[in-house]
Design a protein around this motif. Structure first.
Motif, PDB file in Angstrom:
ATOM      1  N   UNK A 101      63.736-110.758 -46.968  1.00 34.29           N
ATOM      2  CA  UNK A 101      63.844-112.216 -46.925  1.00 34.29           C
ATOM      3  C   UNK A 101      64.877-112.713 -47.929  1.00 34.29           C
ATOM      4  N   UNK A 125      67.483-111.103 -48.909  1.00 33.79           N
ATOM      5  CA  UNK A 125      68.771-110.743 -48.319  1.00 33.79           C
ATOM      6  C   UNK A 125      69.156-111.769 -47.259  1.00 33.79           C
ATOM      7  N   UNK A 126      68.187-112.192 -46.466  1.00 33.62           N
ATOM      8  CA  UNK A 126      68.417-113.209 -45.433  1.00 33.62           C
ATOM      9  C   UNK A 126      68.859-114.520 -46.059  1.00 33.62           C
ATOM     10  N   UNK A 127      68.152-114.949 -47.089  1.00 39.62           N
ATOM     11  CA  UNK A 127      68.492-116.210 -47.749  1.00 39.62           C
ATOM     12  C   UNK A 127      69.902-116.157 -48.320  1.00 39.62           C
TER      13      UNK A 127
END
Lengths: 217, 217
Positions: B124, B126-128
DNA sequence: CGGTAAATTGAATCGTGTCAATGTAAGTGG
DNA sequence: CCACTTACATTGACACGATTCAATTTACCG
């Protein structure tokens, strides 16, 4: 298209363009409620407590951030069947709004005891999409961006010639890192070359798939 | 900085700039092996089977994609302590290379029976980060991009004035969606205004934090 | 030191943005 | 059903920021 036994991300449009029922994601989790959002209405705001994961039942959603001076970057659009609302911590880092009238299934985060394989898989897919979009924004020209955008939308709507564009030119520009004028000019040029047709403002017909694919990179 | 009880993403640089031992992520999972990569060597390639998650012990990594004509977009850099290699399916969608001499801890994916909360949390985050970077690429000017980049690197290196730049100007350009010339010009301009100093090609000193912060948005 | 790759700097070009005018579709009330 | 309104999209002319191409300059390493 994915089999029923796995996670359903693609929208399921009937041949008449009416949405078909969308399978539930997230394993045995049941949505707490289904909510309807009017066009332009806020689903959540940056800084708000992130209480739910959302699945689009019908309609379309934009997820975006703002700079201080009002510049906006839309990080993703979500269509029927697709899932959004993943956050790294307790709060939302983005805004989410309904584009058209939109119905959403809410899955409370509090109900996710163990992280399911499906939730993780959806998150990874979201990550991959974001990373692919970095390539578009960082290294593609206006024409390449629009071409990639149309092909992406077409694929997510089942690969039909007719593509619905629930979002405005401004939304498209803010997704592709372009102005509305540039988006409009590229659309016009594609129309002149008969690569696409624009029967209405909110739909496009892809006439020459290979030309678009060649353009998109 | 994060407490020891939670996941350690930040690099742990001593005041002399030498890396300190990095805590293990991923709960009780133990790395199968530690591998060293020479500068410029490939860690994995697009299309390869994704066998591991990687943690940087020391060094720096670039993760990128290529367009057919050779244009490159670096989606992220990874520094000491940071974790990368998440993939949505069985194969890698990106290339990863060591920038400098780099030591990596390998965590075999096959050993992740249940998805741990920590693995999910790292994904998450990394996604942000990817979504935040979309805003930079889509809506910021060259000067804003470079400012944001320097501040990000500084923060990840512990917030010290001295920032190491393990990557070349070309790498920075390919991360920020700019040419090396533009990167270089912005660096020079920042130096002229005494917002930063450039003691060597591979390091920067931030002299005026608030000026950089004001620029970055 | 001297050689080489990388970085910097300058000048000209090009693509996209900006600003302004015009066109078009959808909705409202007479 | 039609004029009127309004928001959105398109088109054109011009400006500006970033790229391209070329020429130095600088830093690094044997």
């Amino acid at each position: 298209m994915l089999a029923y036994t796995t996670i359903q991300m693609s929208p399921r449009l009937g041949s008449d363009g009416i949405d078909q029922p969308v399978p539930l994601p997230l394993g045995q989790a049941r949505p707490q409620q289904i909510l309807f959002f009017a066009p332009g209405s806020e689903i959540y705001a940056q800084g708000q407590k992130a209480r739910n994961i959302y699945q689009v039942e019908f309609g379309a959603v934009r997820v975006y951030r703002l700079l201080a001076d009002g510049r906006r970057q839309i990080s993703a659009f979500y269509l029927s069947g697709e899932v959004f609302g993943f956050e790294a911590d307790a709060n939302h880092h983005f805004f989410a709004e309904a584009i058209t009238g939109t119905s959403l299934r809410l899955f409370p985060r509090s109900k996710f005891g163990d992280i399911s394989q499906e939730l993780f898989s959806l998150t990874l897919r979201c990550l991959t999409r974001a990373q692919e979009h970095l390539l578009v924004l960082g290294r593609q020209t206006a024409a390449e961006r629009v071409a990639a955008f149309l092909l992406d939308l077409a694929e997510r709507q089942g690969g039909l010639e007719q593509v619905e564009l629930p979002m405005s030119r401004m939304d498209i520009g803010d997704y592709l890192g372009l102005t509305i004028e540039t988006v409009s000019r590229v659309f016009s040029k594609l129309k002149d070359k008969e690569i696409i047709a624009l029967p209405t403002l909110r739909s496009a017909e892809i006439k020459k798939w290979n030309a678009l694919q060649a353009m998109s990179e």
